[in-house]
Design an enzyme around this catalytic site. Structure first.
Site, PDB file in Angstrom:
ATOM      1  N   ARG A   1     -13.952  76.573 -41.606  1.00 37.02           N
ATOM      2  CA  ARG A   1     -14.467  77.401 -42.715  1.00 37.02           C
ATOM      3  C   ARG A   1     -14.381  76.651 -44.045  1.00 37.02           C
ATOM      4  O   ARG A   1     -13.380  76.015 -44.358  1.00 37.02           O
ATOM      5  CB  ARG A   1     -13.658  78.696 -42.810  1.00 37.02           C
TER       6      ARG A   1
ATOM      7  N   ARG B   1      -9.866  76.885 -47.748  1.00 35.38           N
ATOM      8  CA  ARG B   1      -8.856  77.795 -48.302  1.00 35.38           C
ATOM      9  C   ARG B   1      -7.446  77.282 -48.007  1.00 35.38           C
ATOM     10  O   ARG B   1      -7.174  76.795 -46.914  1.00 35.38           O
ATOM     11  CB  ARG B   1      -9.016  79.185 -47.671  1.00 35.38           C
TER      12      ARG B   1
ATOM     13  N   LYS C   1     -15.913  88.736 -40.456  1.00 37.52           N
ATOM     14  CA  LYS C   1     -16.068  89.988 -41.219  1.00 37.52           C
ATOM     15  C   LYS C   1     -16.853  89.733 -42.511  1.00 37.52           C
ATOM     16  O   LYS C   1     -17.804  90.444 -42.807  1.00 37.52           O
ATOM     17  CB  LYS C   1     -14.691  90.590 -41.576  1.00 37.52           C
TER      18      LYS C   1
ATOM     19  N   ARG D   1      -5.242  97.184 -44.068  1.00 34.62           N
ATOM     20  CA  ARG D   1      -4.707  96.137 -43.197  1.00 34.62           C
ATOM     21  C   ARG D   1      -3.404  96.564 -42.529  1.00 34.62           C
ATOM     22  O   ARG D   1      -2.777  95.780 -41.829  1.00 34.62           O
ATOM     23  CB  ARG D   1      -4.450  94.888 -44.016  1.00 34.62           C
TER      24      ARG D   1
ATOM     25  N   ARG E   1      -0.908  84.415 -39.932  1.00 38.82           N
ATOM     26  CA  ARG E   1      -1.883  85.485 -40.222  1.00 38.82           C
ATOM     27  C   ARG E   1      -2.310  86.198 -38.947  1.00 38.82           C
ATOM     28  O   ARG E   1      -2.532  87.403 -38.945  1.00 38.82           O
ATOM     29  CB  ARG E   1      -3.093  84.900 -40.949  1.00 38.82           C
TER      30      ARG E   1
HETATM   31  P1  ADP Z   1     -13.399  86.658 -41.780  1.00 38.73           P
HETATM   32  O1  ADP Z   1     -14.003  87.254 -43.041  1.00 38.73           O
HETATM   33  O2  ADP Z   1     -13.325  87.637 -40.649  1.00 38.73           O
HETATM   34  O3  ADP Z   1     -12.079  85.973 -42.018  1.00 38.73           O
HETATM   35  P2  ADP Z   1     -15.583  84.715 -42.039  1.00 38.73           P
HETATM   36  O4  ADP Z   1     -16.792  85.579 -42.209  1.00 38.73           O
HETATM   37  O5  ADP Z   1     -15.068  84.008 -43.242  1.00 38.73           O
HETATM   38  O6  ADP Z   1     -14.395  85.523 -41.287  1.00 38.73           O
HETATM   39  O7  ADP Z   1     -15.942  83.646 -40.884  1.00 38.73           O
HETATM   40  C1  ADP Z   1     -15.024  82.641 -40.511  1.00 38.73           C
HETATM   41  C2  ADP Z   1     -15.792  81.324 -40.265  1.00 38.73           C
HETATM   42  O8  ADP Z   1     -16.577  81.481 -39.085  1.00 38.73           O
HETATM   43  C3  ADP Z   1     -16.740  80.945 -41.389  1.00 38.73           C
HETATM   44  O9  ADP Z   1     -16.686  79.552 -41.578  1.00 38.73           O
HETATM   45  C4  ADP Z   1     -18.121  81.393 -40.877  1.00 38.73           C
HETATM   46  O10 ADP Z   1     -19.162  80.559 -41.377  1.00 38.73           O
HETATM   47  C5  ADP Z   1     -17.963  81.249 -39.370  1.00 38.73           C
HETATM   48  N1  ADP Z   1     -18.702  82.264 -38.598  1.00 38.73           N
HETATM   49  C6  ADP Z   1     -18.861  83.565 -38.911  1.00 38.73           C
HETATM   50  N2  ADP Z   1     -19.586  84.207 -37.968  1.00 38.73           N
HETATM   51  C7  ADP Z   1     -19.881  83.271 -37.033  1.00 38.73           C
HETATM   52  C8  ADP Z   1     -20.612  83.283 -35.784  1.00 38.73           C
HETATM   53  N3  ADP Z   1     -21.177  84.397 -35.318  1.00 38.73           N
HETATM   54  N4  ADP Z   1     -20.686  82.131 -35.090  1.00 38.73           N
HETATM   55  C9  ADP Z   1     -20.120  80.996 -35.548  1.00 38.73           C
HETATM   56  N5  ADP Z   1     -19.423  80.906 -36.699  1.00 38.73           N
HETATM   57  C10 ADP Z   1     -19.309  82.023 -37.436  1.00 38.73           C
HETATM   58  P1  AMP Z   2      -8.825  87.595 -46.177  1.00 39.71           P
HETATM   59  O1  AMP Z   2      -9.694  87.005 -47.221  1.00 39.71           O
HETATM   60  O2  AMP Z   2      -9.257  88.991 -45.777  1.00 39.71           O
HETATM   61  O3  AMP Z   2      -8.631  86.674 -44.992  1.00 39.71           O
HETATM   62  O4  AMP Z   2      -7.382  87.788 -46.841  1.00 39.71           O
HETATM   63  C1  AMP Z   2      -6.629  86.687 -47.284  1.00 39.71           C
HETATM   64  C2  AMP Z   2      -5.215  87.113 -47.618  1.00 39.71           C
HETATM   65  O5  AMP Z   2      -5.237  88.057 -48.708  1.00 39.71           O
HETATM   66  C3  AMP Z   2      -4.435  87.809 -46.508  1.00 39.71           C
HETATM   67  O6  AMP Z   2      -3.838  86.914 -45.602  1.00 39.71           O
HETATM   68  C4  AMP Z   2      -3.388  88.591 -47.338  1.00 39.71           C
HETATM   69  O7  AMP Z   2      -2.358  87.744 -47.799  1.00 39.71           O
HETATM   70  C5  AMP Z   2      -4.206  89.016 -48.561  1.00 39.71           C
HETATM   71  N1  AMP Z   2      -4.837  90.342 -48.331  1.00 39.71           N
HETATM   72  C6  AMP Z   2      -6.169  90.617 -48.243  1.00 39.71           C
HETATM   73  N2  AMP Z   2      -6.376  91.925 -48.027  1.00 39.71           N
HETATM   74  C7  AMP Z   2      -5.135  92.493 -47.967  1.00 39.71           C
HETATM   75  C8  AMP Z   2      -4.672  93.823 -47.739  1.00 39.71           C
HETATM   76  N3  AMP Z   2      -5.517  94.838 -47.510  1.00 39.71           N
HETATM   77  N4  AMP Z   2      -3.318  94.040 -47.751  1.00 39.71           N
HETATM   78  C9  AMP Z   2      -2.467  93.045 -47.993  1.00 39.71           C
HETATM   79  N5  AMP Z   2      -2.832  91.776 -48.184  1.00 39.71           N
HETATM   80  C10 AMP Z   2      -4.154  91.489 -48.172  1.00 39.71           C
END
Ligand code: ADP
Ligand code: AMP
Length: 220
Positions: A127, A161, A13, A88, A172
């Site tokens: 990541r 992270r 995302k 969420r 999660r």
């Molecule tokens: P989210 O925001 O949904 O938690 P991220 O954008 O942080 O996910 O992506 C999670 C991991 O996957 C990151 O390390 C990113 O670089 C990698 N990633 C994202 N899109 C792709 C893709 N299309 N193919 C391979 N790896 C990806």
């Molecule tokens: P993310 O960066 O989207 O993976 O979010 C990391 C963490 O932040 C989640 O696991 C939750 O603990 C918290 N968080 C992010 N967005 C929300 C939301 N809309 N509601 C509640 N907790 C959130």
């Protein structure tokens, strides 16, 4: 356009939001990034959020909704925004509807990123994010930085992270299935959901997303 991105943790995302926000000239609003910025600045909100985030649980609705609302009311979000990680759960989705209705606004689309669970686990395990800005996202194999451990965008230190540990990721994913997935049905009832596969190279996913959003916009 006002768009909500949904998908399991690690679906991509944040990665997609960066490109989509640029292409559509709207701000990328990630509640996860907002919480992490508060943690870095050691604010009271950051301390509270961290206690939930470290366990893989959702931060309570009251503070999350207030923070998201405050961000959406900033001048740069007047013409639209791309929400990532918010809402969420169904209560947050209802609160968002009320906020938008109060301003005579509505959502244009909810983009649902579909990725199998084994791929999500691989993406999260590799990541790495930047200490300066958690919107700068890399992956040890899929999106290697030019120099190991260093952010291409700003030279900041890359780290894993705290909540990307195996145990927290399991929690999660469970939270995603039980609390977040129901918002897809909530938005389907409003005819807003467009689902795309988020498998394959990042640029291909962006192209798929842009085409899906364009179709949705043309249909209106
Ligand atoms: P989210 O925001 O949904 O938690 P991220 O954008 O942080 O996910 O992506 C999670 C991991 O996957 C990151 O390390 C990113 O670089 C990698 N990633 C994202 N899109 C792709 C893709 N299309 N193919 C391979 N790896 C990806
Ligand atoms: P993310 O960066 O989207 O993976 O979010 C990391 C963490 O932040 C989640 O696991 C939750 O603990 C918290 N968080 C992010 N967005 C929300 C939301 N809309 N509601 C509640 N907790 C959130």
């Amino acid at each position: 356009m006002r768009i909500v991105l949904v998908g399991p943790p690690g679906a991509g995302k944040g990665t997609q939001a960066a490109f989509l926000a640029k292409n559509l000239s709207i701000p990328h609003i990630s509640t996860g990034d907002l919480f992490r910025a508060n943690i870095s600045k050691q604010t009271e909100l950051g301390k509270l959020a961290k206690s939930y985030m470290d366990k893989g649980e959702l931060v309570p609705d009251e503070v999350t909704i207030a923070m998201a609302k405050d961000r959406m009311e900033q001048p740069d979000a007047e013409q639209g925004f791309l929400l990532d990680g918010f809402p969420r759960n169904v209560s947050q989705a209802e609160a968002l509807d009320v906020t938008l209705q109060d301003e005579s606004m509505n959502l244009d689309a909810v983009l649902d990123l579909e990725v199998p669970e084994d791929e999500v686990v691989k993406r999260i395990a590799g990541r790495r994010i930047c200490r300066n800005d958690s919107a700068h996202v890399f992956h040890v194999t899929y999106k290697k930085p030019k120099q190991e451990g260093v952010c291409d965008a700003c030279g900041g230190e890359l780290y894993q992270r705290d909540d990307d540990s195996e145990e927290t990721v399991r929690k999660r994913l469970e939270v995603y299935h039980t609390q977040t997935e129901p918002i897809i049905d909530y938005y389907k009832a409003q005819g807003l959901v467009v689902t795309i596969s988020a498998l394959g190279p990042v640029e291909e996913v962006t192209q798929r997303a842009m085409e899906a959003l364009k179709r949705e916009d043309d249909d209106k």
